[in-house]
Motif scaffolding. Structure first.
Motif, PDB file in Angstrom:
ATOM      1  N   THR A  73       1.561 -21.242   0.477  1.00 41.77           N
ATOM      2  CA  THR A  73       0.416 -20.652  -0.203  1.00 41.77           C
ATOM      3  C   THR A  73      -0.634 -20.202   0.804  1.00 41.77           C
ATOM      4  O   THR A  73      -1.169 -19.099   0.708  1.00 41.77           O
ATOM      5  N   VAL A  74      -0.915 -21.068   1.769  1.00 41.17           N
ATOM      6  CA  VAL A  74      -1.897 -20.724   2.798  1.00 41.17           C
ATOM      7  C   VAL A  74      -1.448 -19.480   3.550  1.00 41.17           C
ATOM      8  O   VAL A  74      -2.220 -18.533   3.740  1.00 41.17           O
ATOM      9  N   TRP A  75      -0.200 -19.460   3.975  1.00 43.52           N
ATOM     10  CA  TRP A  75       0.324 -18.326   4.734  1.00 43.52           C
ATOM     11  C   TRP A  75       0.233 -17.031   3.933  1.00 43.52           C
ATOM     12  O   TRP A  75      -0.212 -15.999   4.438  1.00 43.52           O
ATOM     13  N   ALA A  76       0.645 -17.092   2.671  1.00 41.60           N
ATOM     14  CA  ALA A  76       0.613 -15.889   1.830  1.00 41.60           C
ATOM     15  C   ALA A  76      -0.818 -15.400   1.638  1.00 41.60           C
ATOM     16  O   ALA A  76      -1.075 -14.190   1.697  1.00 41.60           O
ATOM     17  N   GLU A  77      -1.740 -16.305   1.430  1.00 43.83           N
ATOM     18  CA  GLU A  77      -3.133 -15.929   1.193  1.00 43.83           C
ATOM     19  C   GLU A  77      -3.774 -15.300   2.419  1.00 43.83           C
ATOM     20  O   GLU A  77      -4.450 -14.280   2.312  1.00 43.83           O
ATOM     21  N   ILE A  78      -3.562 -15.885   3.574  1.00 46.62           N
ATOM     22  CA  ILE A  78      -4.275 -15.377   4.748  1.00 46.62           C
ATOM     23  C   ILE A  78      -3.643 -14.129   5.326  1.00 46.62           C
ATOM     24  O   ILE A  78      -4.289 -13.412   6.077  1.00 46.62           O
ATOM     25  N   ASN A  79      -2.416 -13.836   4.961  1.00 46.94           N
ATOM     26  CA  ASN A  79      -1.744 -12.663   5.512  1.00 46.94           C
ATOM     27  C   ASN A  79      -1.684 -11.488   4.564  1.00 46.94           C
ATOM     28  O   ASN A  79      -1.116 -10.457   4.908  1.00 46.94           O
ATOM     29  N   GLN A  80      -2.279 -11.610   3.392  1.00 50.44           N
ATOM     30  CA  GLN A  80      -2.294 -10.461   2.498  1.00 50.44           C
ATOM     31  C   GLN A  80      -3.417  -9.530   2.903  1.00 50.44           C
ATOM     32  O   GLN A  80      -4.456  -9.973   3.372  1.00 50.44           O
ATOM     33  N   PRO A  81      -3.208  -8.233   2.743  1.00 49.99           N
ATOM     34  CA  PRO A  81      -4.283  -7.294   3.073  1.00 49.99           C
ATOM     35  C   PRO A  81      -5.442  -7.478   2.103  1.00 49.99           C
ATOM     36  O   PRO A  81      -5.265  -8.026   1.014  1.00 49.99           O
ATOM     37  N   GLU A  82      -6.594  -7.022   2.500  1.00 49.80           N
ATOM     38  CA  GLU A  82      -7.766  -7.105   1.633  1.00 49.80           C
ATOM     39  C   GLU A  82      -7.438  -6.472   0.286  1.00 49.80           C
ATOM     40  O   GLU A  82      -6.804  -5.430   0.214  1.00 49.80           O
ATOM     41  N   ARG A  83      -7.915  -7.092  -0.762  1.00 53.15           N
ATOM     42  CA  ARG A  83      -7.635  -6.583  -2.108  1.00 53.15           C
ATOM     43  C   ARG A  83      -8.223  -5.193  -2.331  1.00 53.15           C
ATOM     44  O   ARG A  83      -7.709  -4.409  -3.105  1.00 53.15           O
ATOM     45  N   ASP A  84      -9.333  -4.899  -1.663  1.00 51.94           N
ATOM     46  CA  ASP A  84      -9.970  -3.602  -1.839  1.00 51.94           C
ATOM     47  C   ASP A  84      -9.422  -2.541  -0.901  1.00 51.94           C
ATOM     48  O   ASP A  84      -9.743  -1.374  -1.034  1.00 51.94           O
ATOM     49  N   ALA A  85      -8.618  -2.951   0.065  1.00 51.09           N
ATOM     50  CA  ALA A  85      -8.090  -2.000   1.051  1.00 51.09           C
ATOM     51  C   ALA A  85      -7.010  -1.139   0.404  1.00 51.09           C
ATOM     52  O   ALA A  85      -6.260  -1.593  -0.445  1.00 51.09           O
ATOM     53  N   GLU A  86      -6.947   0.071   0.819  1.00 50.41           N
ATOM     54  CA  GLU A  86      -5.932   0.989   0.318  1.00 50.41           C
ATOM     55  C   GLU A  86      -4.672   0.844   1.161  1.00 50.41           C
ATOM     56  O   GLU A  86      -4.754   0.790   2.383  1.00 50.41           O
ATOM     57  N   PRO A  87      -3.492   0.803   0.546  1.00 48.76           N
ATOM     58  CA  PRO A  87      -2.266   0.711   1.327  1.00 48.76           C
ATOM     59  C   PRO A  87      -2.020   2.000   2.108  1.00 48.76           C
ATOM     60  O   PRO A  87      -2.454   3.073   1.686  1.00 48.76           O
ATOM     61  N   ALA A  88      -1.331   1.888   3.197  1.00 50.24           N
ATOM     62  CA  ALA A  88      -1.013   3.066   4.009  1.00 50.24           C
ATOM     63  C   ALA A  88      -0.137   4.009   3.201  1.00 50.24           C
ATOM     64  O   ALA A  88       0.795   3.596   2.531  1.00 50.24           O
ATOM     65  N   GLY A  89      -0.472   5.261   3.236  1.00 48.79           N
ATOM     66  CA  GLY A  89       0.355   6.261   2.578  1.00 48.79           C
ATOM     67  C   GLY A  89       0.045   6.478   1.113  1.00 48.79           C
ATOM     68  O   GLY A  89       0.731   7.220   0.447  1.00 48.79           O
ATOM     69  N   GLY A  90      -0.962   5.830   0.578  1.00 52.93           N
ATOM     70  CA  GLY A  90      -1.270   6.074  -0.820  1.00 52.93           C
ATOM     71  C   GLY A  90      -2.524   5.363  -1.249  1.00 52.93           C
ATOM     72  O   GLY A  90      -2.661   4.180  -1.048  1.00 52.93           O
ATOM     73  N   GLY A  91      -3.424   6.090  -1.859  1.00 54.61           N
ATOM     74  CA  GLY A  91      -4.668   5.519  -2.326  1.00 54.61           C
ATOM     75  C   GLY A  91      -4.592   5.152  -3.788  1.00 54.61           C
ATOM     76  O   GLY A  91      -3.531   5.170  -4.415  1.00 54.61           O
ATOM     77  N   ARG A  92      -5.768   4.839  -4.346  1.00 57.36           N
ATOM     78  CA  ARG A  92      -5.852   4.415  -5.747  1.00 57.36           C
ATOM     79  C   ARG A  92      -5.323   5.508  -6.683  1.00 57.36           C
ATOM     80  O   ARG A  92      -4.579   5.214  -7.616  1.00 57.36           O
ATOM     81  N   ALA A  93      -5.689   6.740  -6.449  1.00 60.23           N
ATOM     82  CA  ALA A  93      -5.262   7.835  -7.334  1.00 60.23           C
ATOM     83  C   ALA A  93      -3.739   7.922  -7.370  1.00 60.23           C
ATOM     84  O   ALA A  93      -3.139   8.093  -8.438  1.00 60.23           O
TER      85      ALA A  93
END
Length: 100
Positions: A73-93
């Motif tokens: 759980t700790v590993w998964a939490e600290i290594n996830q990208p920021e929730r507000d960050a946009e993934p590479a190659g695609g934004g919210r739209a």
């Protein structure tokens, strides 16, 4: 020994770790958790505040154990990208378009 400066990603992971530990600690006192984990309250305070962004593995394992957190759980939490960050190659739209 010379310590290299932390990367922005390491600083962010440290901040996420601190936030996770604060949430998991809930209403328990910092002193109680630190003593149960056999770390100093100052160490726990620095980790929770993000001032120690890369604590030693045994320290994190001890604190996680006291808080009832699995290391997965700790590993998964600290290594996830920021929730507000946009993934590479695609934004919210693009995500909304793909979802519809």
């Amino acid at each position: 020994m010379v310590r290299l400066p932390l990367t922005p990603a390491e600083v962010e992971r440290g901040q996420r770790l601190g936030a996770l530990l604060r949430r998991a600690r809930g209403q328990r006192s910092m002193l109680e958790v630190a003593l149960d984990a056999r770390v100093s309250p100052e160490t726990l305070r620095k980790i929770e505040s993000g001032r120690v962004a890369t604590p030693a593995f045994p320290t994190i394992a001890a604190i996680a154990d006291v808080l009832g957190l699995s290391l997965d759980t700790v590993w998964a939490e600290i290594n996830q990208p920021e929730r507000d960050a946009e993934p590479a190659g695609g934004g919210r739209a693009e995500r909304e378009r793909l979802a519809s």
